[in-house]
Scaffold this motif. Structure first.
Motif, PDB file in Angstrom:
ATOM      1  N   ALA B   5       0.850  -1.032  -0.066  1.00 51.39           N
ATOM      2  CA  ALA B   5      -0.017   0.034  -0.125  1.00 51.39           C
ATOM      3  C   ALA B   5       0.988   1.101  -0.100  1.00 51.39           C
ATOM      4  CB  ALA B   5      -0.971   0.069   1.333  1.00 51.39           C
ATOM      5  N   ALA B   6       1.908   1.264   0.847  1.00 53.04           N
ATOM      6  CA  ALA B   6       2.812   2.426   0.840  1.00 53.04           C
ATOM      7  C   ALA B   6       3.597   2.650  -0.381  1.00 53.04           C
ATOM      8  CB  ALA B   6       3.940   2.100   1.872  1.00 53.04           C
ATOM      9  N   ASP B   7       3.806   1.330  -1.162  1.00 54.28           N
ATOM     10  CA  ASP B   7       4.408   1.595  -2.290  1.00 54.28           C
ATOM     11  C   ASP B   7       3.609   2.310  -3.440  1.00 54.28           C
ATOM     12  OD1 ASP B   7       6.621  -1.382  -2.558  1.00 54.28           O
ATOM     13  OD2 ASP B   7       6.863   0.627  -1.770  1.00 54.28           O
ATOM     14  N   ARG B   8       2.387   1.703  -3.482  1.00 57.64           N
ATOM     15  CA  ARG B   8       1.233   2.394  -4.521  1.00 57.64           C
ATOM     16  C   ARG B   8       0.958   3.927  -4.211  1.00 57.64           C
ATOM     17  NH1 ARG B   8      -4.073   2.191  -3.708  1.00 57.64           N
ATOM     18  NH2 ARG B   8      -3.851   0.725  -2.191  1.00 57.64           N
ATOM     19  N   LEU B   9       0.903   4.292  -2.797  1.00 63.76           N
ATOM     20  CA  LEU B   9       0.534   5.501  -2.454  1.00 63.76           C
ATOM     21  C   LEU B   9       1.918   6.434  -3.090  1.00 63.76           C
ATOM     22  CD1 LEU B   9      -0.798   5.396   1.036  1.00 63.76           C
ATOM     23  CD2 LEU B   9      -1.944   5.794  -1.041  1.00 63.76           C
ATOM     24  N   ARG B  10       3.145   5.770  -2.807  1.00 62.85           N
ATOM     25  CA  ARG B  10       4.057   6.639  -3.310  1.00 62.85           C
ATOM     26  C   ARG B  10       4.195   6.829  -4.809  1.00 62.85           C
ATOM     27  NH1 ARG B  10       9.744   4.585  -1.278  1.00 62.85           N
ATOM     28  NH2 ARG B  10       9.282   2.961  -2.944  1.00 62.85           N
ATOM     29  N   ARG B  15       3.248  10.090  -9.508  1.00 66.02           N
ATOM     30  CA  ARG B  15       2.455  10.007 -10.915  1.00 66.02           C
ATOM     31  C   ARG B  15       1.705  11.449 -10.906  1.00 66.02           C
ATOM     32  NH1 ARG B  15      -1.619   6.471 -10.844  1.00 66.02           N
ATOM     33  NH2 ARG B  15      -0.119   5.036 -10.258  1.00 66.02           N
ATOM     34  N   LEU B  16       1.073  11.892  -9.795  1.00 67.91           N
ATOM     35  CA  LEU B  16       0.089  12.939  -9.878  1.00 67.91           C
ATOM     36  C   LEU B  16       1.080  14.085  -9.988  1.00 67.91           C
ATOM     37  CD1 LEU B  16      -2.100  14.678  -9.476  1.00 67.91           C
ATOM     38  CD2 LEU B  16      -2.234  14.321  -6.965  1.00 67.91           C
ATOM     39  N   LEU B  17       2.371  14.302  -9.048  1.00 66.42           N
ATOM     40  CA  LEU B  17       3.330  15.239  -9.130  1.00 66.42           C
ATOM     41  C   LEU B  17       3.905  15.527 -10.818  1.00 66.42           C
ATOM     42  CD1 LEU B  17       5.319  15.191  -5.892  1.00 66.42           C
ATOM     43  CD2 LEU B  17       3.716  17.056  -6.912  1.00 66.42           C
ATOM     44  N   ALA B  18       4.249  14.204 -11.435  1.00 68.52           N
ATOM     45  CA  ALA B  18       4.797  14.159 -12.502  1.00 68.52           C
ATOM     46  C   ALA B  18       3.650  15.023 -13.607  1.00 68.52           C
ATOM     47  CB  ALA B  18       5.117  12.893 -13.015  1.00 68.52           C
ATOM     48  N   PHE B 138      -2.740  15.925  -1.196  1.00 70.84           N
ATOM     49  CA  PHE B 138      -2.638  16.020   0.333  1.00 70.84           C
ATOM     50  C   PHE B 138      -3.254  14.879   0.571  1.00 70.84           C
ATOM     51  CE2 PHE B 138      -0.643  19.693  -0.259  1.00 70.84           C
ATOM     52  CZ  PHE B 138      -1.259  20.858  -0.320  1.00 70.84           C
ATOM     53  N   GLN B 139      -4.367  14.254   0.321  1.00 77.51           N
ATOM     54  CA  GLN B 139      -5.025  13.247   0.679  1.00 77.51           C
ATOM     55  C   GLN B 139      -4.083  11.944   0.706  1.00 77.51           C
ATOM     56  OE1 GLN B 139      -8.743  12.796  -1.443  1.00 77.51           O
ATOM     57  NE2 GLN B 139     -10.025  13.433   0.214  1.00 77.51           N
ATOM     58  N   ILE B 140      -3.625  11.839  -0.498  1.00 82.15           N
ATOM     59  CA  ILE B 140      -2.545  10.681  -0.740  1.00 82.15           C
ATOM     60  C   ILE B 140      -1.347  10.769   0.361  1.00 82.15           C
ATOM     61  CG2 ILE B 140      -0.652   9.368  -2.152  1.00 82.15           C
ATOM     62  CD1 ILE B 140      -2.367  10.711  -4.485  1.00 82.15           C
ATOM     63  N   GLN B 143      -2.625   9.633   3.618  1.00 85.81           N
ATOM     64  CA  GLN B 143      -2.637   7.912   3.703  1.00 85.81           C
ATOM     65  C   GLN B 143      -1.175   7.655   3.853  1.00 85.81           C
ATOM     66  OE1 GLN B 143      -4.836   6.767   0.266  1.00 85.81           O
ATOM     67  NE2 GLN B 143      -6.507   8.280   0.641  1.00 85.81           N
ATOM     68  N   ARG B 144      -0.368   8.118   3.272  1.00 86.68           N
ATOM     69  CA  ARG B 144       1.020   7.660   3.468  1.00 86.68           C
ATOM     70  C   ARG B 144       1.536   7.681   4.974  1.00 86.68           C
ATOM     71  NH1 ARG B 144       4.670  10.089  -1.272  1.00 86.68           N
ATOM     72  NH2 ARG B 144       6.186   8.758  -0.271  1.00 86.68           N
ATOM     73  N   ALA B 145       1.162   8.916   5.501  1.00 86.98           N
ATOM     74  CA  ALA B 145       1.517   9.196   6.817  1.00 86.98           C
ATOM     75  C   ALA B 145       0.958   7.964   7.960  1.00 86.98           C
ATOM     76  CB  ALA B 145       1.016  10.450   7.217  1.00 86.98           C
TER      77      ALA B 145
END
Lengths: 240, 156
Positions: B5-10, B15-18, B138-140, B143-145
């Motif tokens: 899950a952490a990998d997917r969130l990262r 992807r979003l930033l790119a 910010f939501q992602i 979730q990562r935090a």
């Protein structure tokens, strides 16, 4: 900031080449930041705090003068008991502009020695010239970056290091201002703040404490390295 | 499972930033803000961005009410709002919004009301888009935090 026994350590401890006298290491640089935009105030405050500066942020030139004790209410010239080491102000503000604030500061016998840096989102040569002629130390085109803050911090330590000689300082100031003008004319790649955003020191996503040391006082403003191109920085940040 | 899950969130964050950088919606100033976050100020970016949203919405309302006014003629006042919007947008790295403000200001300087209206519509659209995307980001990150907190509970 870690407190260790009776000694206070600056966050950016890796400042090679600097030999602070005991008073300098225990006192933080105190910067008065002036900007009517709340967003910009937050950003500049954070940039300064992360660079181990004490910050007082106000939203107008009038409040800045009040803080210094230079407002018209009192007739005296004020007294720098607040120990402001640097003033950084936005140019475009309602009421009193940054330029007017600059003039007031330079007119004061008590405060004229404080270096004043002007920030502006507009890159207008006439405006820059006017500010430099009035005694501004530097002119930064927004958005302000960490590398800008590291550079302007030098202006304060330089003041402290009077033993290095006023001559060196005068020649450095001369070089800075000449470089700014020349660069505007030549469109040379080395970036004074007014033309190109200064490259940020480290592209990696490590915490700010471990970023590269600030440049030694004798060096000219940092030139861009291949590492600092925006695309490269982006790639490096994303592939964390 | 939590690791995946952490990998997917990262990956989602990247992807979003790119996407946002590639489309020119954000520029390197946004990265600079991210570099200012640390354990003493872990929510710096979202705090500043939320201030930006709050101010921007005020400015957009002011701009719209100025232009909607039948008697409107105060292009100066509009210019002041625009300068503020431009400044704060550039401070957080909102490159596309800033560019629309530049075009808007040009129309305003020519007293071109129709051009201003078009620019305002575009501005409102760009702003909405950016707000949605940043909220998503910010939501992602939240979730990562959370995922990290579960994996690495704080030792007392």
């Amino acid at each position: 900031m870690a407190m260790n026994g009776g000694v206070t350590w600056r966050r950016t401890e890796k400042i090679d080449g600097f030999n602070f006298s005991p008073t300098d290491t225990t006192e933080e640089v105190h910067v008065l930041a002036v900007d009517d935009s709340l967003v910009d105030r937050k950003v500049i405050e954070r940039l300064l705090r992360i660079s181990s500066c004490k910050v007082t942020a106000v939203d107008s030139g009038i409040r800045a003068l009040q803080f210094l004790g230079l407002d018209e209410e009192k007739n005296n010239d004020g007294f720098n008991d607040l120990k402001v080491d640097l003033i950084i102000t936005d140019y475009c503000m309602p009421g009193m502009t940054g330029y007017e604030l600059l003039k007031k500061v330079k007119e004061s016998s008590v405060f004229r020695e404080i270096p004043v840096v002007i920030m502006s989102s507009e890159n207008v040569l006439a405006r820059i010239d006017r500010c430099l002629e009035e005694g501004a130390e530097d002119f930064i085109v927004k958005p302000v970056k960490l590398s800008d803050v590291k550079r302007i911090k030098d202006y304060t330590t330089r003041e402290f290091r009077a033993v290095e000689g006023e001559e060196k300082e005068r020649s450095r100031k001369g070089i800075n201002k000449r470089k700014l003008r020349d660069s505007f004319d030549d469109l040379s790649p080395s970036p004074p703040s007014i033309l190109f955003p200064s490259p940020s020191p480290s592209p990696s996503p490590t915490p700010p404490q471990s970023q590269s040391p600030s440049p030694s006082p004798a060096s000219t403003p940092s030139s861009p390295s291949p590492l600092d191109s925006p695309t490269r920085r982006l790639k490096m940040t994303i592939s964390e | 499972m939590l690791g995946l899950a952490a990998d997917r969130l990262r990956a989602d964050t990247n992807r979003l930033l790119a996407f946002l950088f590639h489309q020119g919606i954000l520029d390197e100033q946004f990265l600079q803000l991210q570099q200012l976050e640390d354990e003493t100020s872990p929510n710096f970016v979202s705090e500043v961005v939320n201030i930006y949203f709050h101010e921007s919405e005020k400015l957009l309302r002011n701009l719209r009410s100025l232009l909607m006014d039948k008697e409107f003629s105060d292009y100066n006042k509009m210019g002041i709002h625009l300068n503020q919007f431009m400044g704060s947008s550039s401070s957080i790295g909102a490159k596309r919004i800033r560019n629309v403000c530049v075009a808007f200001r040009a129309a305003s300087e020519q007293n071109n009301r129709a051009g201003c209206l078009r620019a305002l519509e575009l501005l409102e659209h760009e702003y909405c888009f950016l707000k949605n995307k940043l909220h998503e980001l910010f939501q992602i990150q939240q979730q990562r935090a959370l995922a990290a907190a579960v994996r690495y509970p704080m030792q007392n």
